[in-house]
Design a protein around this motif. Structure first.
Motif, PDB file in Angstrom:
ATOM      1  N   VAL A  27       8.349  -3.168  -2.612  1.00 47.14           N
ATOM      2  CA  VAL A  27       7.944  -1.772  -2.785  1.00 47.14           C
ATOM      3  C   VAL A  27       8.790  -1.144  -3.883  1.00 47.14           C
ATOM      4  O   VAL A  27      10.009  -1.349  -3.947  1.00 47.14           O
ATOM      5  CB  VAL A  27       8.118  -0.976  -1.471  1.00 47.14           C
ATOM      6  N   SER A  28       8.168  -0.370  -4.731  1.00 45.68           N
ATOM      7  CA  SER A  28       8.883   0.337  -5.798  1.00 45.68           C
ATOM      8  C   SER A  28       9.873   1.332  -5.214  1.00 45.68           C
ATOM      9  O   SER A  28       9.514   2.175  -4.375  1.00 45.68           O
ATOM     10  CB  SER A  28       7.886   1.076  -6.689  1.00 45.68           C
ATOM     11  N   THR A  29      11.114   1.259  -5.687  1.00 52.94           N
ATOM     12  CA  THR A  29      12.118   2.218  -5.219  1.00 52.94           C
ATOM     13  C   THR A  29      11.818   3.627  -5.727  1.00 52.94           C
ATOM     14  O   THR A  29      12.069   4.615  -5.029  1.00 52.94           O
ATOM     15  CB  THR A  29      13.523   1.789  -5.675  1.00 52.94           C
ATOM     16  N   LEU A  30      11.260   3.724  -6.938  1.00 55.09           N
ATOM     17  CA  LEU A  30      10.913   5.045  -7.470  1.00 55.09           C
ATOM     18  C   LEU A  30       9.792   5.673  -6.646  1.00 55.09           C
ATOM     19  O   LEU A  30       9.795   6.873  -6.368  1.00 55.09           O
ATOM     20  CB  LEU A  30      10.494   4.936  -8.937  1.00 55.09           C
ATOM     21  N   LYS A  31       8.836   4.857  -6.247  1.00 59.59           N
ATOM     22  CA  LYS A  31       7.727   5.360  -5.427  1.00 59.59           C
ATOM     23  C   LYS A  31       8.232   5.814  -4.064  1.00 59.59           C
ATOM     24  O   LYS A  31       7.756   6.817  -3.513  1.00 59.59           O
ATOM     25  CB  LYS A  31       6.682   4.263  -5.269  1.00 59.59           C
ATOM     26  N   ALA A  32       9.209   5.090  -3.509  1.00 58.23           N
ATOM     27  CA  ALA A  32       9.786   5.481  -2.230  1.00 58.23           C
ATOM     28  C   ALA A  32      10.518   6.815  -2.345  1.00 58.23           C
ATOM     29  O   ALA A  32      10.485   7.638  -1.420  1.00 58.23           O
ATOM     30  CB  ALA A  32      10.741   4.396  -1.729  1.00 58.23           C
ATOM     31  N   MET A  33      11.171   7.041  -3.482  1.00 55.13           N
ATOM     32  CA  MET A  33      11.833   8.331  -3.706  1.00 55.13           C
ATOM     33  C   MET A  33      10.806   9.446  -3.837  1.00 55.13           C
ATOM     34  O   MET A  33      10.992  10.545  -3.307  1.00 55.13           O
ATOM     35  CB  MET A  33      12.704   8.246  -4.952  1.00 55.13           C
ATOM     36  N   ALA A  34       9.717   9.162  -4.550  1.00 56.62           N
ATOM     37  CA  ALA A  34       8.653  10.160  -4.686  1.00 56.62           C
ATOM     38  C   ALA A  34       8.070  10.520  -3.329  1.00 56.62           C
ATOM     39  O   ALA A  34       7.744  11.682  -3.061  1.00 56.62           O
ATOM     40  CB  ALA A  34       7.563   9.632  -5.614  1.00 56.62           C
TER      41      ALA A  34
ATOM     42  N   ILE B 144       2.691  -0.653   4.483  1.00 57.54           N
ATOM     43  CA  ILE B 144       1.675  -0.903   5.506  1.00 57.54           C
ATOM     44  C   ILE B 144       0.326  -1.286   4.908  1.00 57.54           C
ATOM     45  O   ILE B 144      -0.318  -2.245   5.348  1.00 57.54           O
ATOM     46  CB  ILE B 144       1.535   0.321   6.431  1.00 57.54           C
ATOM     47  N   ASP B 145      -0.129  -0.534   3.896  1.00 52.18           N
ATOM     48  CA  ASP B 145      -1.451  -0.813   3.315  1.00 52.18           C
ATOM     49  C   ASP B 145      -1.528  -2.225   2.753  1.00 52.18           C
ATOM     50  O   ASP B 145      -2.555  -2.913   2.899  1.00 52.18           O
ATOM     51  CB  ASP B 145      -1.775   0.202   2.217  1.00 52.18           C
ATOM     52  N   ASP B 146      -0.462  -2.671   2.092  1.00 48.99           N
ATOM     53  CA  ASP B 146      -0.470  -4.029   1.536  1.00 48.99           C
ATOM     54  C   ASP B 146      -0.561  -5.078   2.637  1.00 48.99           C
ATOM     55  O   ASP B 146      -1.245  -6.094   2.484  1.00 48.99           O
ATOM     56  CB  ASP B 146       0.777  -4.271   0.684  1.00 48.99           C
ATOM     57  N   PHE B 147       0.143  -4.845   3.734  1.00 49.86           N
ATOM     58  CA  PHE B 147       0.030  -5.776   4.863  1.00 49.86           C
ATOM     59  C   PHE B 147      -1.391  -5.788   5.403  1.00 49.86           C
ATOM     60  O   PHE B 147      -1.974  -6.858   5.644  1.00 49.86           O
ATOM     61  CB  PHE B 147       1.009  -5.398   5.979  1.00 49.86           C
ATOM     62  N   GLU B 148      -1.965  -4.608   5.579  1.00 52.97           N
ATOM     63  CA  GLU B 148      -3.307  -4.529   6.144  1.00 52.97           C
ATOM     64  C   GLU B 148      -4.357  -5.099   5.194  1.00 52.97           C
ATOM     65  O   GLU B 148      -5.382  -5.629   5.638  1.00 52.97           O
ATOM     66  CB  GLU B 148      -3.637  -3.074   6.484  1.00 52.97           C
ATOM     67  N   ASP B 149      -4.109  -5.008   3.882  1.00 49.99           N
ATOM     68  CA  ASP B 149      -5.063  -5.504   2.896  1.00 49.99           C
ATOM     69  C   ASP B 149      -4.837  -6.962   2.521  1.00 49.99           C
ATOM     70  O   ASP B 149      -5.508  -7.496   1.630  1.00 49.99           O
ATOM     71  CB  ASP B 149      -5.000  -4.649   1.622  1.00 49.99           C
ATOM     72  N   GLY B 150      -3.881  -7.617   3.203  1.00 51.96           N
ATOM     73  CA  GLY B 150      -3.608  -9.014   2.921  1.00 51.96           C
ATOM     74  C   GLY B 150      -2.916  -9.255   1.594  1.00 51.96           C
ATOM     75  O   GLY B 150      -3.013 -10.342   1.018  1.00 51.96           O
ATOM     76  N   MET B 151      -2.178  -8.228   1.091  1.00 51.10           N
ATOM     77  CA  MET B 151      -1.534  -8.338  -0.208  1.00 51.10           C
ATOM     78  C   MET B 151      -0.050  -8.675  -0.105  1.00 51.10           C
ATOM     79  O   MET B 151       0.658  -8.672  -1.121  1.00 51.10           O
ATOM     80  CB  MET B 151      -1.703  -7.034  -0.985  1.00 51.10           C
ATOM     81  N   ALA B 152       0.448  -8.937   1.094  1.00 57.49           N
ATOM     82  CA  ALA B 152       1.843  -9.355   1.248  1.00 57.49           C
ATOM     83  C   ALA B 152       2.030 -10.725   0.594  1.00 57.49           C
ATOM     84  O   ALA B 152       1.087 -11.511   0.460  1.00 57.49           O
ATOM     85  CB  ALA B 152       2.222  -9.409   2.717  1.00 57.49           C
ATOM     86  N   LEU B 153       3.251 -11.003   0.181  1.00 52.81           N
ATOM     87  CA  LEU B 153       3.564 -12.236  -0.538  1.00 52.81           C
ATOM     88  C   LEU B 153       4.346 -13.203   0.339  1.00 52.81           C
ATOM     89  O   LEU B 153       4.989 -12.796   1.308  1.00 52.81           O
ATOM     90  CB  LEU B 153       4.395 -11.911  -1.783  1.00 52.81           C
ATOM     91  N   ASP B 154       4.293 -14.472  -0.016  1.00 53.35           N
ATOM     92  CA  ASP B 154       5.177 -15.436   0.614  1.00 53.35           C
ATOM     93  C   ASP B 154       6.599 -15.174   0.147  1.00 53.35           C
ATOM     94  O   ASP B 154       6.829 -14.656  -0.955  1.00 53.35           O
ATOM     95  CB  ASP B 154       4.767 -16.863   0.240  1.00 53.35           C
ATOM     96  N   ALA B 155       7.567 -15.550   0.970  1.00 58.77           N
ATOM     97  CA  ALA B 155       8.963 -15.248   0.661  1.00 58.77           C
ATOM     98  C   ALA B 155       9.398 -15.793  -0.685  1.00 58.77           C
ATOM     99  O   ALA B 155      10.179 -15.151  -1.412  1.00 58.77           O
ATOM    100  CB  ALA B 155       9.873 -15.788   1.770  1.00 58.77           C
ATOM    101  N   ASP B 156       8.903 -16.955  -1.069  1.00 52.54           N
ATOM    102  CA  ASP B 156       9.333 -17.546  -2.330  1.00 52.54           C
ATOM    103  C   ASP B 156       8.615 -16.959  -3.542  1.00 52.54           C
ATOM    104  O   ASP B 156       8.902 -17.332  -4.680  1.00 52.54           O
ATOM    105  CB  ASP B 156       9.158 -19.068  -2.309  1.00 52.54           C
ATOM    106  N   GLN B 157       7.703 -16.002  -3.321  1.00 52.83           N
ATOM    107  CA  GLN B 157       6.994 -15.368  -4.430  1.00 52.83           C
ATOM    108  C   GLN B 157       7.612 -14.050  -4.866  1.00 52.83           C
ATOM    109  O   GLN B 157       7.292 -13.547  -5.942  1.00 52.83           O
ATOM    110  CB  GLN B 157       5.527 -15.106  -4.040  1.00 52.83           C
ATOM    111  N   VAL B 158       8.479 -13.464  -4.051  1.00 51.34           N
ATOM    112  CA  VAL B 158       9.000 -12.141  -4.366  1.00 51.34           C
ATOM    113  C   VAL B 158      10.208 -12.239  -5.283  1.00 51.34           C
ATOM    114  O   VAL B 158      10.944 -13.226  -5.275  1.00 51.34           O
ATOM    115  CB  VAL B 158       9.372 -11.349  -3.087  1.00 51.34           C
TER     116      VAL B 158
END
Length: 235
Positions: A92-99, A198-212
């Motif tokens: 998740v973008s840290t700037l977006k979290a601040m916004a 949450i939306d990324d998890f629900e939309d199936g957009m989460a990544l495998d651990a070795d992809q992040v």
């Protein structure tokens, strides 16, 4: 859904657990103490929720931009935990979290978030709410503090407010944009990161651990969040 989120991208350190609609968070501004604070914070939120790590369904982390060392701490943590538990990860973008923090209390505003990137540069991005979702108005970038970028698309927008410590080092931006107010003492929080994931998890957009990987912005050191999502779609 049970999401553990962490952030160590700035002087603040935090961990949060999103548990079926409820949020438990630990947060502390403590420069250079992320390594010693992160694991105890995670243990505290897990204990408060009375669940085991094996119950987690996903992980999220503040992927950047921010402190290079801090980003590596968080990324390594979720990579190791995600691989060990075989659960997906959302950067998740840290700037977006601040916004998100500013928009929670000022939903009608457009937020220009800036972080001091050192080396006479700032990280920045512009955000606003659309249908209760934080949307990126202008993409995140890093800019030399001596330069005022092309403000087309920003100037003329109503209700611009500022957030982040980057405003301390770019007074020319204040003069050019004339924000209504500036909240300089805003840091990313794991709770906001969990909610944004949450939306990324629900939309199936989460990544495998070795992809992040961390989002540095400088010199394309790592993939952007959009590029990581595209990689997920391809795979």
């Amino acid at each position: 859904m049970k999401i553990l989120a962490i952030d160590t991208s700035t002087e603040a350190c935090s961990a949060a657990l999103y548990l079926d609609g409820e949020l438990i968070e630990r947060y502390l501004v403590a420069p250079r103490k992320h390594i010693e604070l992160l694991k105890p914070m995670v243990d505290e939120v897990m204990k408060a929720a009375e669940i085991d790590v094996n119950d987690l369904t996903g992980l999220a982390f503040g992927a950047g931009p921010g402190s290079f060392a801090g980003l590596r701490v968080a990324c390594a943590f979720v990579q190791g935990m995600g691989a060990g538990l075989d659960i997906p990860v959302v950067p998740v973008s840290t700037l977006k979290a601040m916004a998100q923090q500013v928009l929670d209390t000022h939903p009608e505003r457009t937020v220009l978030v800036m972080l001091d990137a050192k080396m006479k540069e700032v990280y920045w991005g512009v955000y606003r709410l659309e249908d209760k979702e934080v949307m990126t108005v202008l993409p995140e970038q890093v800019t030399n503090i001596q330069e005022i970028p092309n403000f087309a698309g920003i100037v003329g927008l109503a209700n611009i407010v500022g957030a982040g410590d980057g405003w301390n080092v770019v007074p020319n931006w204040v003069e050019a944009l004339k924000p209504e107010f500036i909240e300089k003492n805003v840091y990313p929080r794991a709770g906001d990161i969990a909610l944004l994931a949450i939306d990324d998890f629900e939309d199936g957009m989460a990544l495998d651990a070795d992809q992040v990987s961390p989002i540095y912005l400088r010199n394309n050191i790592a993939l952007t969040i959009e590029e990581q999502k595209a990689l997920k779609k391809e795979s």
